[in-house]
Scaffold this motif. Sequence first.
Motif, mmCIF file in Angstrom:
data_model
loop_
_atom_site.group_PDB
_atom_site.id
_atom_site.type_symbol
_atom_site.label_atom_id
_atom_site.label_comp_id
_atom_site.label_asym_id
_atom_site.label_seq_id
_atom_site.Cartn_x
_atom_site.Cartn_y
_atom_site.Cartn_z
ATOM 1 N N GLY A 52 -22.939 -7.250 -47.910
ATOM 2 C CA GLY A 52 -24.122 -8.106 -47.853
ATOM 3 C C GLY A 52 -24.137 -9.402 -47.286
ATOM 4 O O GLY A 52 -23.176 -10.214 -47.833
ATOM 5 N N VAL A 53 -24.978 -10.023 -46.501
ATOM 6 C CA VAL A 53 -24.884 -11.302 -46.216
ATOM 7 C C VAL A 53 -26.539 -11.938 -46.152
ATOM 8 O O VAL A 53 -27.514 -10.839 -46.497
ATOM 9 C CB VAL A 53 -24.510 -11.566 -44.664
ATOM 10 N N GLY A 54 -26.767 -13.205 -46.207
ATOM 11 C CA GLY A 54 -28.101 -13.514 -46.323
ATOM 12 C C GLY A 54 -28.812 -13.686 -44.999
ATOM 13 O O GLY A 54 -29.037 -12.661 -44.332
ATOM 14 N N ASP A 55 -29.646 -15.018 -44.809
ATOM 15 C CA ASP A 55 -30.454 -15.032 -43.858
ATOM 16 C C ASP A 55 -29.914 -15.085 -42.750
ATOM 17 O O ASP A 55 -28.917 -15.733 -42.106
ATOM 18 C CB ASP A 55 -31.261 -16.019 -43.872
ATOM 19 N N ILE A 56 -30.541 -14.271 -41.486
ATOM 20 C CA ILE A 56 -30.035 -14.032 -39.941
ATOM 21 C C ILE A 56 -31.061 -14.375 -39.090
ATOM 22 O O ILE A 56 -32.053 -13.899 -39.348
ATOM 23 C CB ILE A 56 -29.597 -12.752 -39.795
ATOM 24 N N MET A 57 -31.097 -15.696 -38.372
ATOM 25 C CA MET A 57 -32.068 -16.079 -37.303
ATOM 26 C C MET A 57 -31.083 -16.489 -36.253
ATOM 27 O O MET A 57 -30.559 -17.600 -36.379
ATOM 28 C CB MET A 57 -32.755 -17.007 -37.959
ATOM 29 N N MET A 58 -30.763 -15.832 -35.281
ATOM 30 C CA MET A 58 -29.596 -16.074 -34.301
ATOM 31 C C MET A 58 -30.143 -17.048 -33.212
ATOM 32 O O MET A 58 -29.614 -17.298 -32.213
ATOM 33 C CB MET A 58 -29.288 -14.676 -33.663
ATOM 34 N N GLY A 59 -31.289 -17.453 -33.455
ATOM 35 C CA GLY A 59 -31.844 -18.396 -32.170
ATOM 36 C C GLY A 59 -33.417 -18.123 -31.907
ATOM 37 O O GLY A 59 -33.821 -17.009 -32.274
ATOM 38 N N THR A 60 -34.175 -18.942 -31.620
ATOM 39 C CA THR A 60 -35.499 -18.824 -31.246
ATOM 40 C C THR A 60 -36.087 -19.407 -29.765
ATOM 41 O O THR A 60 -35.537 -20.689 -29.706
ATOM 42 C CB THR A 60 -36.587 -19.596 -32.327
ATOM 43 N N GLY A 113 -37.362 -13.816 -39.743
ATOM 44 C CA GLY A 113 -37.970 -14.169 -38.365
ATOM 45 C C GLY A 113 -38.235 -12.770 -37.684
ATOM 46 O O GLY A 113 -38.066 -11.783 -38.258
ATOM 47 N N VAL A 114 -38.799 -12.834 -36.447
ATOM 48 C CA VAL A 114 -38.987 -11.716 -35.516
ATOM 49 C C VAL A 114 -38.197 -11.418 -34.495
ATOM 50 O O VAL A 114 -37.712 -12.522 -33.789
ATOM 51 C CB VAL A 114 -40.511 -11.489 -35.233
ATOM 52 N N ILE A 115 -38.076 -10.234 -34.040
ATOM 53 C CA ILE A 115 -37.350 -9.909 -32.702
ATOM 54 C C ILE A 115 -38.599 -9.580 -31.719
ATOM 55 O O ILE A 115 -39.179 -8.809 -31.808
ATOM 56 C CB ILE A 115 -36.447 -8.910 -32.693
ATOM 57 N N LEU A 116 -38.550 -10.741 -30.686
ATOM 58 C CA LEU A 116 -39.691 -10.551 -29.751
ATOM 59 C C LEU A 116 -39.366 -11.429 -28.388
ATOM 60 O O LEU A 116 -39.170 -12.639 -28.916
ATOM 61 C CB LEU A 116 -41.199 -10.936 -30.486
ATOM 62 N N GLU A 144 -35.017 -10.247 -27.722
ATOM 63 C CA GLU A 144 -34.333 -8.983 -28.146
ATOM 64 C C GLU A 144 -32.945 -8.886 -27.708
ATOM 65 O O GLU A 144 -32.305 -8.192 -28.317
ATOM 66 C CB GLU A 144 -35.047 -7.607 -27.338
ATOM 67 N N TYR A 145 -32.449 -9.534 -26.799
ATOM 68 C CA TYR A 145 -30.917 -9.556 -26.343
ATOM 69 C C TYR A 145 -30.160 -9.850 -27.461
ATOM 70 O O TYR A 145 -28.987 -9.369 -27.566
ATOM 71 C CB TYR A 145 -30.774 -9.966 -24.975
ATOM 72 N N LEU A 146 -30.668 -10.826 -28.284
ATOM 73 C CA LEU A 146 -29.828 -11.277 -29.404
ATOM 74 C C LEU A 146 -29.562 -10.170 -30.284
ATOM 75 O O LEU A 146 -28.554 -10.140 -31.131
ATOM 76 C CB LEU A 146 -30.470 -12.521 -30.208
ATOM 77 N N ALA A 147 -30.397 -9.113 -30.673
ATOM 78 C CA ALA A 147 -30.121 -8.363 -31.660
ATOM 79 C C ALA A 147 -28.888 -7.319 -31.468
ATOM 80 O O ALA A 147 -28.467 -6.636 -32.327
ATOM 81 C CB ALA A 147 -31.413 -7.322 -31.770
ATOM 82 N N GLN A 148 -28.588 -7.231 -30.132
ATOM 83 C CA GLN A 148 -27.169 -6.690 -29.736
ATOM 84 C C GLN A 148 -26.239 -6.975 -30.593
ATOM 85 O O GLN A 148 -25.190 -6.382 -30.643
ATOM 86 C CB GLN A 148 -27.041 -6.717 -28.101
ATOM 87 N N ASN A 149 -25.899 -8.356 -30.982
ATOM 88 C CA ASN A 149 -24.985 -8.921 -31.741
ATOM 89 C C ASN A 149 -25.043 -8.203 -32.929
ATOM 90 O O ASN A 149 -24.017 -8.218 -33.580
ATOM 91 C CB ASN A 149 -25.111 -10.563 -31.946
ATOM 92 N N LEU A 150 -26.006 -7.739 -33.600
ATOM 93 C CA LEU A 150 -25.925 -6.996 -34.872
ATOM 94 C C LEU A 150 -25.335 -5.701 -34.764
ATOM 95 O O LEU A 150 -24.718 -5.243 -35.862
ATOM 96 C CB LEU A 150 -27.419 -6.926 -35.367
ATOM 97 N N MET A 201 -27.676 -15.256 -51.227
ATOM 98 C CA MET A 201 -26.582 -15.217 -50.368
ATOM 99 C C MET A 201 -26.853 -16.395 -49.297
ATOM 100 O O MET A 201 -26.000 -16.421 -48.200
ATOM 101 C CB MET A 201 -26.399 -13.630 -49.659
ATOM 102 N N GLY A 202 -27.748 -17.086 -49.567
ATOM 103 C CA GLY A 202 -27.959 -18.339 -48.560
ATOM 104 C C GLY A 202 -28.080 -17.948 -47.145
ATOM 105 O O GLY A 202 -28.658 -16.883 -46.690
ATOM 106 N N ASN A 203 -27.564 -19.109 -46.336
ATOM 107 C CA ASN A 203 -27.948 -19.197 -44.927
ATOM 108 C C ASN A 203 -26.539 -18.419 -44.403
ATOM 109 O O ASN A 203 -25.806 -18.963 -43.937
ATOM 110 C CB ASN A 203 -28.208 -20.587 -44.333
ATOM 111 N N PHE A 204 -26.868 -17.275 -43.568
ATOM 112 C CA PHE A 204 -25.521 -16.798 -43.014
ATOM 113 C C PHE A 204 -25.395 -16.965 -41.695
ATOM 114 O O PHE A 204 -24.416 -17.565 -41.216
ATOM 115 C CB PHE A 204 -25.663 -15.026 -43.214
ATOM 116 N N CYS A 205 -26.157 -16.610 -40.910
ATOM 117 C CA CYS A 205 -26.201 -17.000 -39.337
ATOM 118 C C CYS A 205 -27.575 -17.382 -38.879
ATOM 119 O O CYS A 205 -28.330 -16.697 -38.688
ATOM 120 C CB CYS A 205 -25.805 -15.635 -38.571
ATOM 121 N N THR A 206 -27.794 -18.733 -38.804
ATOM 122 C CA THR A 206 -29.049 -19.452 -38.719
ATOM 123 C C THR A 206 -28.892 -20.364 -37.656
ATOM 124 O O THR A 206 -28.654 -21.604 -38.126
ATOM 125 C CB THR A 206 -29.750 -20.035 -40.052
ATOM 126 N N TYR A 207 -29.179 -20.158 -36.522
ATOM 127 C CA TYR A 207 -28.907 -21.146 -35.290
ATOM 128 C C TYR A 207 -29.898 -21.996 -35.005
ATOM 129 O O TYR A 207 -31.306 -21.687 -34.569
ATOM 130 C CB TYR A 207 -28.667 -20.351 -34.254
#
Length: 397
Positions: free
Chosen positions: A79-87, A123-126, A148-154, A312-318
């Motif tokens: 388990g990891v916490g918040d994920i927001m890979m960029g906006t 956040g949202v994937i859009l 959407e392209y960022l979601a491929q990293n998941l 679990m805090g901020n995991f990947c928040t760019y």
Amino acid sequence: MKALFSTSAWIFVIVIFLSACKVSQKTSTKSNTPEIDSSAIAQIDTILVKPDTVIAEVIQDSVEVQVHRLIKDTVSIVGVGDIMMGTNFPEEWYLPANEGRDLLAEVNPILQNADVTFGNMEGVILNEGGNPKYCKDPKVCYIFRSPEYLAQNLVTAGFDVMSTANNHAGDFGDPGRKNTMRTLDSLGIYNAGQTMRPYTTFMIDGMKYGFAAFAPNTGTMSINDISKAQEIVAHLDSISDIVIVSFHGGAEGSKYQHVPRKNEYFYGENRGNVYLFAHEMINAGADVILGHGPHVTRAVEVYKKRFIIYSMGNFCTYARFNLRGDNGLAPIVKVFTNGEGEFFKAEITPIIQKAPGGPSIDPEGRVIKRIQELTAEDFPESEIKIDDSGIITYIKN
């Protein structure tokens, strides 16, 4: 056992047999494509040519074998916490370079090495559009729209299931909510937490998992409606081997790292009583509780042989996140249970984010020490110990 079966009875028992056949969705690359056990197919072929008097006996024996194979001695859940890979809102320069392909590179092997890997989609994937929340000055508003392209990293990281229940899930209205779910679905990543999808179930390596997520926010399953949450969890417990519950709750920031055992309010919003919620979910049948929301790490607990981490805090928040001090420290938590969800042990991999963000392994292990301190202070009655390497075990084996 009766000597003869009607045609309809033949069909019925064969259907029952098929439903018990081993289904595997996870390979070493975490594929989400179901595969029926070839040995089970061979047994079905044999059954179809046997006399009526033998059909039910063969099916009964096969079902018992298949059910036995479903129960694993040990299950591992990361388990990891918040994920927001960029906006790309309000400006595209809040996006990482190279389509974010390097964001998770250092921790991918850890995330991939589990039966189930979980994270919170903050956040949202859009790609564009949606109905952004009103803000007088978008430059100082914190609403997140990840392309959407960022979601491929998941997928590369091996995520199997994600929470969509948090205070940013509605940043771009229903278009954002629906596209987030659609994108995750298309990538084979299970997800739940929206009122339009309260829970989900899935099979991995012959084990059936139930997952539900909760938050105090509009459009999400409410962390404050404990009776409704209990109904969902009890239902999942009745149809699953392991039940995982995620919550987004509690006040935010380094001033709020302790679990107060009462309702928490932040900016006038009731963020829930996470202590009561976690315990009541376990009482209802949950096996692993994974918390997030405060943007900092909180304590861990084992209650009725079930594991809880309160944040679990901020995991990947760019970008757009405060990563100073404890806000930049977080754990990757790997929980080991038996086949019925009872806690065996857990491992903490300490990570750190430095602005603009993205996780790296922290050689100083600072978050381990912080979790040790918080757990000792908030749960002095705890039955677990955390050593300096991040291994969590019972005090008495």
